[in-house]
Write a protein that holds these residues in place. Structure first.
Motif, short mmCIF file in Angstrom:
data_model
loop_
_atom_site.label_atom_id
_atom_site.label_comp_id
_atom_site.label_asym_id
_atom_site.label_seq_id
_atom_site.Cartn_x
_atom_site.Cartn_y
_atom_site.Cartn_z
N MET A 84 61.09 74.14 36.06
CA MET A 84 60.38 72.87 36.01
C MET A 84 60.33 72.22 37.39
O MET A 84 59.27 71.75 37.84
CB MET A 84 61.07 71.95 35.01
N TYR A 146 56.50 75.59 29.17
CA TYR A 146 56.72 75.21 30.56
C TYR A 146 55.50 74.49 31.12
O TYR A 146 55.65 73.60 31.97
CB TYR A 146 57.02 76.45 31.40
N LEU A 149 55.79 70.91 30.35
CA LEU A 149 56.81 70.25 31.16
C LEU A 149 56.32 69.95 32.58
O LEU A 149 56.70 68.94 33.17
CB LEU A 149 58.06 71.14 31.24
N PRO A 219 60.96 65.65 29.62
CA PRO A 219 61.43 66.83 28.87
C PRO A 219 61.98 66.48 27.50
O PRO A 219 61.83 67.26 26.55
CB PRO A 219 62.53 67.41 29.78
N THR A 223 59.77 68.49 24.54
CA THR A 223 60.43 69.70 24.07
C THR A 223 61.32 69.39 22.87
O THR A 223 62.06 68.41 22.87
CB THR A 223 61.30 70.33 25.18
#
Length: 282
Positions: A84, A146, A149, A219, A223
């Motif tokens: 990230m 990803y 993110l 995040p 997530t």
């Protein structure tokens, strides 16, 4: 002639040493706590020297993880944070370089208007636009990826502004010389502007890497799968363990592991970082 003042020199060094001790003592305590068991940290006095369980604690963190953090190994969380942080850093620098290059060296309608539109986004950090950003990421099916993110955080008005100001200091004679030599826009950008921007890129790389590494709110929202937890999320989940007592030796060990990549980046690029901040001659 430099006047020798032993007392002033002593006081100066004493203040500097006291400042270093004041700043480093919490890091020392975290390192020491990570080498003890839970019983040593639950009673007074708190130990000030290393224990004998450091290897076991760090092995557990890196390989098995803790139930409080979803059972995710800290090694995987650090990998997620690294991906990230690098994605955000490289994306911000690349987009900012191209945007600043277009604004400075290309003439197109509303050029300065677009620049000020970019600059105004400084007043709209992620926390302000988090709901519409989350809605867009959801519609694009980028949750728990990803891409989700990284992509919403790669635009940077600050980096664009800094590169623009640097490009404005480059003499017009250099541009004319490159044009006479037959250098096109891409060749001029690749062979001249990028090497000249090396110190600025290094300074921004450190700042943006630490920014990306320390991200927590975005995040946490984007997530839900445990295999995408970042190390900052892991520390928070360990500390807020509900009704059970926090496992402080593991929390401190995770904090020490999370400290390693930013420190390595700063030490590796320290010379270029300082040069990029103080260099005035181009």
């Amino acid at each position: 002639m430099v006047e020798n003042r032993p007392l002033a020199t002593f006081v100066t060094h004493a203040v500097l040493i006291a400042g270093v001790v004041f700043l480093c003592f919490p890091v020392w305590m975290a390192l020491v706590a990570s080498t003890h068991g839970p019983e040593a940290l639950s009673k007074a006095p708190i130990p000030l020297w290393f224990g004998d369980q450091g290897w076991q604690n760090y092995r557990d963190l890196l390989t098995t993880g803790l139930p409080e953090a979803g059972g995710v190994p800290v090694g995987l969380m650090m990998l997620n944070s690294l991906i990230m942080a690098l994605g955000i850093t490289i994306g911000k620098i690349a987009i900012s370089l191209i945007a600043a290059y277009a604004i400075v060296y290309f003439r197109f309608p509303f050029r300065m208007g677009f620049f000020w539109m970019i600059f105004i986004t400084l007043m709209l950090p992620v926390e302000v636009r988090i709901l519409p950003t989350f809605d867009v990421i959801t519609r694009l099916d980028m949750l728990n990826t990803y891409h989700g993110l990284i992509i919403p955080l790669i635009a940077s008005a600050t980096a664009t502004f800094l590169f623009r100001q640097f490009f404005l200091t480059i003499p017009d004679e250099l541009v004319e010389a490159a044009r006479i030599d037959g250098a096109g826009p891409l060749k001029f950008f690749r062979d001249i502007l990028l090497p000249l921007s090396r110190t600025n890129i290094a300074a921004l790389f450190i700042i943006l890497f630490i920014y990306g590494w320390n991200q927590y709110l975005w995040p946490l929202i984007v997530t839900t799968e445990e295999n995408l937890y970042t190390v900052v999320m892991g520390i928070q989940r360990m500390a807020n363990s509900g009704e059970s007592l926090p496992v402080w030796h593991y929390i401190m060990g995770t904090a020490m592991l999370a400290l390693i990549p930013p420190v390595v980046v700063v030490l590796a690029m320290q010379r270029l970082f300082v040069k990029g901040l103080v260099e005035s001659e181009k």
